[in-house]
Structure formats: C-alpha cells, structure tokens
Design a protein around this motif. Structure first.
Motif, mmCIF file in Angstrom:
data_model
loop_
_atom_site.group_PDB
_atom_site.id
_atom_site.type_symbol
_atom_site.label_atom_id
_atom_site.label_comp_id
_atom_site.label_asym_id
_atom_site.label_seq_id
_atom_site.Cartn_x
_atom_site.Cartn_y
_atom_site.Cartn_z
ATOM 1 N N THR A 129 86.504 44.484 83.995
ATOM 2 C CA THR A 129 86.865 44.606 82.577
ATOM 3 C C THR A 129 85.592 44.477 81.750
ATOM 4 O O THR A 129 84.875 43.481 81.865
ATOM 5 N N PRO A 130 85.272 45.466 80.923
ATOM 6 C CA PRO A 130 83.992 45.455 80.214
ATOM 7 C C PRO A 130 83.945 44.383 79.131
ATOM 8 O O PRO A 130 84.982 43.897 78.674
ATOM 9 N N PRO A 131 82.749 43.989 78.720
ATOM 10 C CA PRO A 131 82.612 43.047 77.604
ATOM 11 C C PRO A 131 83.020 43.711 76.290
ATOM 12 O O PRO A 131 83.143 44.920 76.211
ATOM 13 N N LYS A 132 83.226 42.872 75.277
ATOM 14 C CA LYS A 132 83.559 43.411 73.957
ATOM 15 C C LYS A 132 82.398 44.194 73.370
ATOM 16 O O LYS A 132 82.566 45.249 72.764
ATOM 17 N N PHE A 133 81.182 43.661 73.568
ATOM 18 C CA PHE A 133 80.031 44.260 72.902
ATOM 19 C C PHE A 133 78.766 43.724 73.559
ATOM 20 O O PHE A 133 78.731 42.582 74.031
ATOM 21 N N THR A 134 77.742 44.554 73.617
ATOM 22 C CA THR A 134 76.458 44.150 74.187
ATOM 23 C C THR A 134 75.389 44.268 73.110
ATOM 24 O O THR A 134 75.225 45.324 72.490
ATOM 25 N N ILE A 135 74.692 43.188 72.896
ATOM 26 C CA ILE A 135 73.644 43.143 71.873
ATOM 27 C C ILE A 135 72.317 42.863 72.560
ATOM 28 O O ILE A 135 72.162 41.863 73.261
ATOM 29 N N ILE A 136 71.371 43.760 72.367
ATOM 30 C CA ILE A 136 70.060 43.626 73.008
ATOM 31 C C ILE A 136 69.096 42.971 72.019
ATOM 32 O O ILE A 136 68.878 43.475 70.913
ATOM 33 N N ASP A 137 68.524 41.859 72.439
ATOM 34 C CA ASP A 137 67.582 41.115 71.587
ATOM 35 C C ASP A 137 66.148 41.365 72.055
ATOM 36 O O ASP A 137 65.312 40.458 72.039
ATOM 37 N N ILE A 138 65.882 42.586 72.491
ATOM 38 C CA ILE A 138 64.547 42.974 72.969
ATOM 39 C C ILE A 138 64.174 44.273 72.272
ATOM 40 O O ILE A 138 65.001 45.180 72.139
ATOM 41 N N MET A 139 62.934 44.351 71.820
ATOM 42 C CA MET A 139 62.484 45.506 71.036
ATOM 43 C C MET A 139 62.068 46.664 71.950
ATOM 44 O O MET A 139 61.376 46.468 72.952
ATOM 45 N N PHE A 140 62.480 47.885 71.562
ATOM 46 C CA PHE A 140 62.051 49.123 72.244
ATOM 47 C C PHE A 140 61.443 50.054 71.203
ATOM 48 O O PHE A 140 61.931 51.154 70.952
ATOM 49 N N THR A 141 60.391 49.573 70.567
ATOM 50 C CA THR A 141 59.790 50.346 69.473
ATOM 51 C C THR A 141 58.586 51.181 69.918
ATOM 52 O O THR A 141 58.062 51.964 69.126
ATOM 53 N N GLU A 142 58.149 51.005 71.157
ATOM 54 C CA GLU A 142 57.031 51.787 71.679
ATOM 55 C C GLU A 142 57.543 52.757 72.746
ATOM 56 O O GLU A 142 58.465 52.445 73.492
ATOM 57 N N ARG A 143 56.907 53.927 72.825
ATOM 58 C CA ARG A 143 57.332 54.938 73.794
ATOM 59 C C ARG A 143 56.964 54.505 75.213
ATOM 60 O O ARG A 143 55.938 53.880 75.431
ATOM 61 N N SER A 144 57.843 54.856 76.188
ATOM 62 C CA SER A 144 57.560 54.577 77.593
ATOM 63 C C SER A 144 58.096 55.725 78.448
ATOM 64 O O SER A 144 58.794 56.619 77.962
ATOM 65 N N ASP A 145 57.784 55.671 79.758
ATOM 66 C CA ASP A 145 58.222 56.738 80.671
ATOM 67 C C ASP A 145 59.678 56.590 81.090
ATOM 68 O O ASP A 145 60.203 57.446 81.814
ATOM 69 N N TYR A 146 60.317 55.533 80.671
ATOM 70 C CA TYR A 146 61.686 55.278 81.141
ATOM 71 C C TYR A 146 62.689 55.244 79.983
ATOM 72 O O TYR A 146 63.776 54.683 80.112
ATOM 73 N N ASP A 147 62.326 55.859 78.847
ATOM 74 C CA ASP A 147 63.232 55.848 77.693
ATOM 75 C C ASP A 147 64.536 56.582 77.977
ATOM 76 O O ASP A 147 65.584 56.252 77.412
ATOM 77 N N ASP A 148 64.440 57.614 78.868
ATOM 78 C CA ASP A 148 65.646 58.404 79.144
ATOM 79 C C ASP A 148 66.767 57.548 79.711
ATOM 80 O O ASP A 148 67.948 57.832 79.477
ATOM 81 N N ALA A 149 66.411 56.528 80.478
ATOM 82 C CA ALA A 149 67.442 55.663 81.066
ATOM 83 C C ALA A 149 68.246 54.971 79.972
ATOM 84 O O ALA A 149 69.478 54.840 80.065
ATOM 85 N N LEU A 150 67.559 54.516 78.921
ATOM 86 C CA LEU A 150 68.249 53.867 77.811
ATOM 87 C C LEU A 150 69.068 54.864 77.010
ATOM 88 O O LEU A 150 70.144 54.543 76.498
ATOM 89 N N VAL A 151 68.559 56.102 76.887
ATOM 90 C CA VAL A 151 69.293 57.148 76.166
ATOM 91 C C VAL A 151 70.614 57.419 76.880
ATOM 92 O O VAL A 151 71.680 57.507 76.257
ATOM 93 N N VAL A 152 70.545 57.535 78.209
ATOM 94 C CA VAL A 152 71.763 57.774 78.996
ATOM 95 C C VAL A 152 72.731 56.604 78.839
ATOM 96 O O VAL A 152 73.949 56.789 78.707
ATOM 97 N N ALA A 153 72.193 55.378 78.863
ATOM 98 C CA ALA A 153 73.040 54.195 78.692
ATOM 99 C C ALA A 153 73.737 54.215 77.336
ATOM 100 O O ALA A 153 74.922 53.886 77.221
ATOM 101 N N ASN A 154 72.993 54.611 76.297
ATOM 102 C CA ASN A 154 73.588 54.697 74.961
ATOM 103 C C ASN A 154 74.755 55.675 74.943
ATOM 104 O O ASN A 154 75.790 55.433 74.316
ATOM 105 N N GLU A 155 74.575 56.782 75.655
ATOM 106 C CA GLU A 155 75.567 57.853 75.592
ATOM 107 C C GLU A 155 76.764 57.598 76.495
ATOM 108 O O GLU A 155 77.869 58.074 76.216
ATOM 109 N N THR A 156 76.546 56.821 77.555
ATOM 110 C CA THR A 156 77.632 56.650 78.528
ATOM 111 C C THR A 156 78.278 55.273 78.507
ATOM 112 O O THR A 156 79.473 55.132 78.783
#
Length: 722
Positions: free
Chosen positions: A95-122
């Motif tokens: 059973t999924p959580p109500k909400f997930t809040i990330i307290d870590i900054m992703f303000t700089e570009r990296s080679d693994y941004d696509d993984a977070l993009v997919v997570a956002n979308e799915t």
C-alpha cells in the motif's frame, strides 16, 4: 497608610520596573530573550501534544554512507540520483504512502536526471525541494518563468511572508515533470535557534509553499484565505488556522526531546539491503525484511539526510538536530494543528503591572508579615500557572516583562520597606531599650505593625512611690538629690526589666510599669509580684550601702516605698507624636493600681494588691487580706490584699496573725464592734509589734460604735482621696 506614603512605593514598584521593561523592549534582543525564556518553560512544563503518527523519515544517515563506502555510486556524497527512485519505489511495493517529500536539492545537472524524471511521471505524489536565497548571481534558464508559474500559489495578502531575491528550482526536466515543489528554506532567530517556520515564501512577486504546507496539502488542491495575520488552509473538510507573527513566521511546537529522537527514521542503507534481499529471493515474505514496506503505508514520507558529510544540521530548542527532523516537526505541526500563537507583548505587560500593584498592597498595606514573604512564591506560581494554562491552549505569553519587572519591583519594594521599617525600628528600639529588657525588645520589634497599633489585652499595672520623698528632697542639695534618685531609680528599673516588665514612665520618684506588654505574657501578675518583692530586697540593700557609706541624711537612708498592683484589661501602645512617643497604658485597671499605691500608706504595708492579683497568684505568693474599699471614681467595691512574701517563705506566726485579723474583720462586717476590736488587738500581740492595719480597723470600729452606720451598710470603706 496615608496617600502620600503609598505614592512613592507605587513609583518604586510599578513605575520604575515598567519603564525599565519598556526600555528593554525597544531593543531587538528582548524578543530573542523572550523566546529563550519561553523555551525554558516549555522544557519545564508537561508536554500536551505528540508528534504525528502519519510522518516517517527515510534517512541517509552515517550508516548509509559508511556501509557502502566502497560502492561506486553510494560511497560518496552526493549519491547518484537514480538511487532516489529506488527508495521511493520501495515505499510503494505494498500500500503506497500518502505522499513523498524530498528534502534534498536537485538544482545542478547530472547524468542520472532521467531516473528522477521517470519517477516523477510514474510514481506520482512526490514533492521536490526548491531553495530560495538572497544575493548571488541568478543563472538564467528558459523554463524559470514557466516553472515558477506552475508551482506558485494564488495568494494576495499583506502578510509579510519571508521574501527572497533569487530562487533555485529543481534542474531542467526534473522541475518540468515534478508533480509538486516545496521550498525548504528555514529561518533561525537572531540567537541561531530554529523555532519558527513560514507556510509560504515570496519570490518575484509570487508565493510558494514550504515543506510543511505540502505535507498538509498532500499534493492536492487546497483553498487559501488570509485575514489580518491569520492564514486559513482548507482541504477536503480539514481546516487549519495558522497564526502568523509580524515577521511572517509562526511559532512551532517542538514536542519533547525524547519524541524528536524517536521520530520513525529508517536508514536508506536498510531499505537498499532489504530490496536486494527481496530481488535475489533471499527473503520471500516482505514483512520479515529489515525495513518492511508496510512501514510506509498511508504515511507522509520525508527523504532527508543526517550524515555529517551532508552538512544539514540545525539548532533547535532541544539542541542540534538534522534539518529533516526540524522539517518533520513543522510538517507535524501543520498536519495536526499543533501551532503556537505568540500573544502580543502587551498581554505580559498588563499581567506584570497587575502583579506589581498587588505587590505594593502586600508590602505596604497588608499587615500579615508571612504574606510579604510568600507573595513572591505566589506571584511566580501564578505566572507559571497562567503561562501553562495559555500554553495548553497553544498560546505563548510574553515572559520578559515579568521576569525583569517583578524581581526589580520586589527588590526595590523590600529595600524601601527595610529602610523605612529599619528607621521605625531604630526609633522604637531607642525608646524600648530604655523601657524593657533588651531580649524583650528584640521580640517586640519582630511585629512592628502590632507594636505600633497596640491593643487592649490583659496586663498588670505597677505603681510605686517613695514615702515622704518631699521631706527627703528638702534635706538634700540638688546634687545629692539627683544622685539619690539615680541610684534608686536605676536599681528599681533594673529589677523591673529583669522580670520582663516595661517601664512606662518616671514621675519624680514614682515608677510606673507594665507587665504583659508589649510582649503578651500570661504570667504577668506573678512577674509583677516577684518584681515588687525583689524591689523590697533591693531597697534594703541600698539602705545598707548608704548607711555604710554615710551618704545623704538619716531620713534618706531610711527610705521606704509603697507599691500598688492590679491586673485586668487595659489599652496599651505607643502614644504621642511621630518624633516623641512613649509606650504607655490606660484604663480602669491602671487607675485602680494607682489608687492602691496611695492606699498602701493607710494600711502601713509596702505592697497593696487587688483581689485579681491575689486570685492569679495565690498558689505562688502569700497574701494578707486587709479590707473591702471603694476607691474614688469607682462604685464597685474592691477586695484588697497585702503581698507579704513567696508562699514558702511565710512564717507560722504571720499566718496565725493574718487569720486573727480575718476573724476580726468578719466580726466588723457583722457590726460586732467590740469583738472585732479584741481580735484586731490580738494581731499586734501575735506579731509582737504594732500592726498599722489592725489599728486602722480598731479606730474605724470605735467610730462606727459611736456613730452606727445606716441599715444598708455593706462593710465597704469608701476612700474620699486618691
């Protein structure tokens, strides 16, 4: 107390502390001090809220980094970004959580941004962190306007939420695909302690939600209203009223240190290890894993860091904690409604002024000395009680006005009271030292108000006078007369004071004393009798010295005195002016004692006392009944006695003579004049000397024999002189 005597204490105890606290309030540090004091009280008082059961933390802790120190992706900070979707995905296995809040900054570009993009979308129900700041150079990005418009909230208000010059949103497509964004900025007070947070912050004319607000909203649409300094948030029937301070922040309820340390935190390393065991088939039942996925069911999950390498620590009222803990506290406050409203400083001010005014009444009007000593305890208890009562209702009372004002007020008041009472004590001490034994003085001065006011109670009045002193004074020079009086009065007064008597006054050679005041003493009649007998011995000793030295004249060396004693109710106290007062007594009891001293001459006795004295002291002293008399100014007859000695010192001869006298008086009362005369004559024979009292009654019998009294004669002799 007169009005002019209360105005200065009011100035000292109310005006000066009020001006002082007002002056302090103009400085910025007073607000910080106020919050520090309230923090201390929060630690001392019982907690009344508990941390939300809906919030858990996935913690990239020291163990997470140390365990994978040799791992190519986890061995150094920051971690590769494709790890985070793994953590988020693990929480959604059951059973999924109500909400997930990330307290870590992703303000700089990296080679693994696509993984977070997919997570956002799915994976959805995710909120990413944005960081606002002042100063620095803004790096232009094409999508900045689009992103800011996407995540800002429609809000028009005059509330001064924190305002920033620059904004850092998640980089590129992470922001574009992010379902939600929250601002993670926190603002410490001037002492470096984080106590407050804001539900929204401003940038570029727009408003953005903070982490706590997103925890309340859970990514859903919510209504925002503002009125005065209150923010109203409403979502699916749940409504929160946020009492904002003047600087746009709200005071957080920080629970207890124990609760903060026991917030459910699950190590990221434990989640990764659990997932590996699940993927390899080492463990088939998820519930037996180190970190079972069910722990995140219907929870608000915060992903943050506590490892030292991440440098994300803040100072809270309970000490140093990871930043994610503080964010969790703010989130719990908003989701559960645990928000504190800091009341205006004037509330604490008004309370303090009322306490100060009561303090003036207690110190300068109240007559109960114990209340003066316990009032500070009562006032402090009242303040703590009021503070806790309001705290239970989530209000914070301003403390600095009381903490500063009350001690200053009471110290000034006590100092002034000590000075004024000390001045009065010195005055009364000077008077009393000449009247009473020093030990009695120290006790009497313990209750100044009672001493000054006096009262009416049982005392023994003492009057003594030297017989024939006018003749003695005519024979002596002024120098010898002064010397004689000084010797006599000093010796007699010393005896008086030694027996706890109070010297009322000297009237020439006469001594007026009080027993049983200013310190009440139930034994006052016996002390007076003891004093009278000791004075007789003391005078005998003086006469012996004078004869040995050949001082003065033969008449002076043969000096005798008479004493009158009576006990009963009398008014006692200081009487006179402020500059000239004496401790004295007044009333019928006193007047009768004076009349008895004068009457002692007629009966040829040294100490004449009333029936009240005889009744109170008959078990200790030996008395001789003399007569029933009616003194001038009094209609009621008085039974009078001569004080002879201590009971164990009376001789059998004297006892027999006194009994014979009473037989004679009985016959006298029955109008048997001749029989009475015979008994009275026998008294002198038994004593072997002339008895003045018996001769007095013999003459009275002879007169009455020749001039019989009226039928209603009661046997009482009426004195026509004082």
């Amino acid at each position: 107390m007169k009005q002019n005597k209360i105005l200065f204490p009011i100035f000292l105890m109310v005006v000066i502390p009020t001006l002082l606290t007002t002056f302090i309030s103009f400085f910025r540090f007073s607000t910080t001090l106020d919050r520090k004091l309230s923090d201390a009280l929060f630690h001392f008082l019982p907690s009344h809220h508990t941390f939300s059961k809906d919030i858990v933390i996935i913690d990239i802790d020291e163990q997470s980094i140390a365990k994978y120190a040799d791992h190519p992706e986890l061995g150094q900070w920051p971690w590769k970004r494709h790890i985070y979707p793994t953590l988020i995905g693990y929480t959604k296995l059951l059973t999924p959580p109500k909400f997930t809040i990330i307290d870590i900054m992703f303000t700089e570009r990296s080679d693994y941004d696509d993984a977070l993009v997919v997570a956002n979308e799915t994976l959805g129900e995710i909120s990413h962190a944005a960081n606002f700041r002042n100063g620095g150079i803004v790096i232009p990005r094409k999508s900045i306007d689009t992103i800011s418009q996407k995540f800002s909230v429609p809000l028009t208000t005059s509330i001064p939420f924190p305002k920033y010059e620059n904004a850092s949103f998640p980089i590129g497509q992470i922001a574009e695909t992010a379902p939600n964004v929250h601002v993670v900025n926190v603002i410490s007070d001037s002492d470096g302690i984080l106590r407050r947070f804001s539900p929204f912050v401003r940038w570029n004319g727009m408003y953005f939600p903070t982490l706590a607000t997103q925890a309340f909203a859970l990514g859903e649409t919510y209504k925002i209203e503002t009125k005065d300094l209150n923010v109203y948030l409403e979502k699916e029937g749940t409504k929160r009223i946020i009492p904002i301070g003047k600087d746009g922040l709200v005071r957080a309820y920080f629970y207890t240190e124990e609760e903060l340390r026991n917030i459910p935190r699950y190590s990221a390393a434990g989640i990764i290890e659990s997932l590996e065991k699940l993927n390899t088939g080492e463990v088939e039942d998820p519930n037996t894993l180190l970190v079972p996925p069910k722990l995140f069911e219907n929870k608000i999950v915060l992903i943050g860091t506590s490892a030292a390498a991440t440098h994300d620590d803040v100072v809270t009222p309970h000490g140093l904690f990871p930043g994610v803990i503080a964010q969790a506290v703010f989130a719990s406050n908003l989701t559960e409604g645990h928000l504190l409203k800091e009341l205006p400083v004037t509330y604490g001010f008004v309370f303090t002024i009322l306490v100060l005014f009561v303090g003036v009444l207690v110190l300068f009007i109240n007559q109960w000395h114990i209340l003066k000593n316990i009032y500070p305890i009562f006032a402090i208890s009242l303040f703590i009680g009021l503070f806790y009562f309001l705290y239970r209702m989530d209000y914070v009372l301003s403390t600095n006005s009381f903490v500063f004002g009350f001690p200053v007020s009471y110290l000034l008041g006590f100092a002034y009271l000590t000075y004024t009472e000390g001045k009065e004590k010195r005055k009364f001490n000077h008077i009393l030292r000449n009247l009473v034994d020093p030990e009695v003085v120290s006790v009497a001065l313990e209750n100044m108000e009672s001493l000054k006011q006096g009262g009416e109670w049982e005392i023994t009045a003492f009057f003594s006078d030297v017989a024939g002193f006018s003749s003695i004074s005519e024979e002596l020079s002024a120098t010898d007369l002064a010397k004689l009086l000084n010797e006599y009065l000093s010796a007699m007064t010393n005896v008086l004071k030694t027996n706890s008597g109070t010297l009322d006054k000297y009237i020439g050679d006469a001594i007026v004393g009080i027993f049983g005041a200013p310190i009440q003493n139930k034994e006052h009649p016996k002390l007076a009798c003891k004093t009278a007998l000791e004075m007789l011995k003391e005078l005998e000793g003086l006469r012996k010295e004078w004869n040995e030295r050949g001082d003065y004249t033969p008449l002076a060396r043969a000096m005798v005195f008479r004493i009158g004693l009576n006990c009963g109710l009398a008014k006692v106290g200081f009487m006179g002016t402020d500059s000239l007062a004496s401790y004295t007594m007044m009333g019928d009891t006193v007047n009768l004692a004076a009349r008895l001293e004068a009457a002692a001459k007629d009966y040829g006795v040294s100490i004449l006392v009333s029936e009240n004295i005889e009744l109170a002291c008959r078990d200790t002293f030996s008395f001789r009944f003399l007569d029933w008399i009616r003194v001038k100014g009094k209609e009621a007859p008085v039974k009078i006695y001569s004080l002879e000695s201590f009971k164990n010192e009376i001789s059998p001869v004297s006892v027999k003579a006194f009994e014979e006298y009473e037989f004679g008086f009985s016959e006298y009362s029955k109008r048997n004049w001749e029989t009475a005369i015979e008994h009275f004559k026998n008294v002198s024979k038994i004593l072997g000397k002339d008895d003045v009292s018996s001769h007095l009654l013999i003459k009275r019998c002879q007169t009455l024999f020749q001039n019989p009294p009226p039928v209603d004669w009661d046997g009482v002799y009426t004195r026509t002189s004082k």
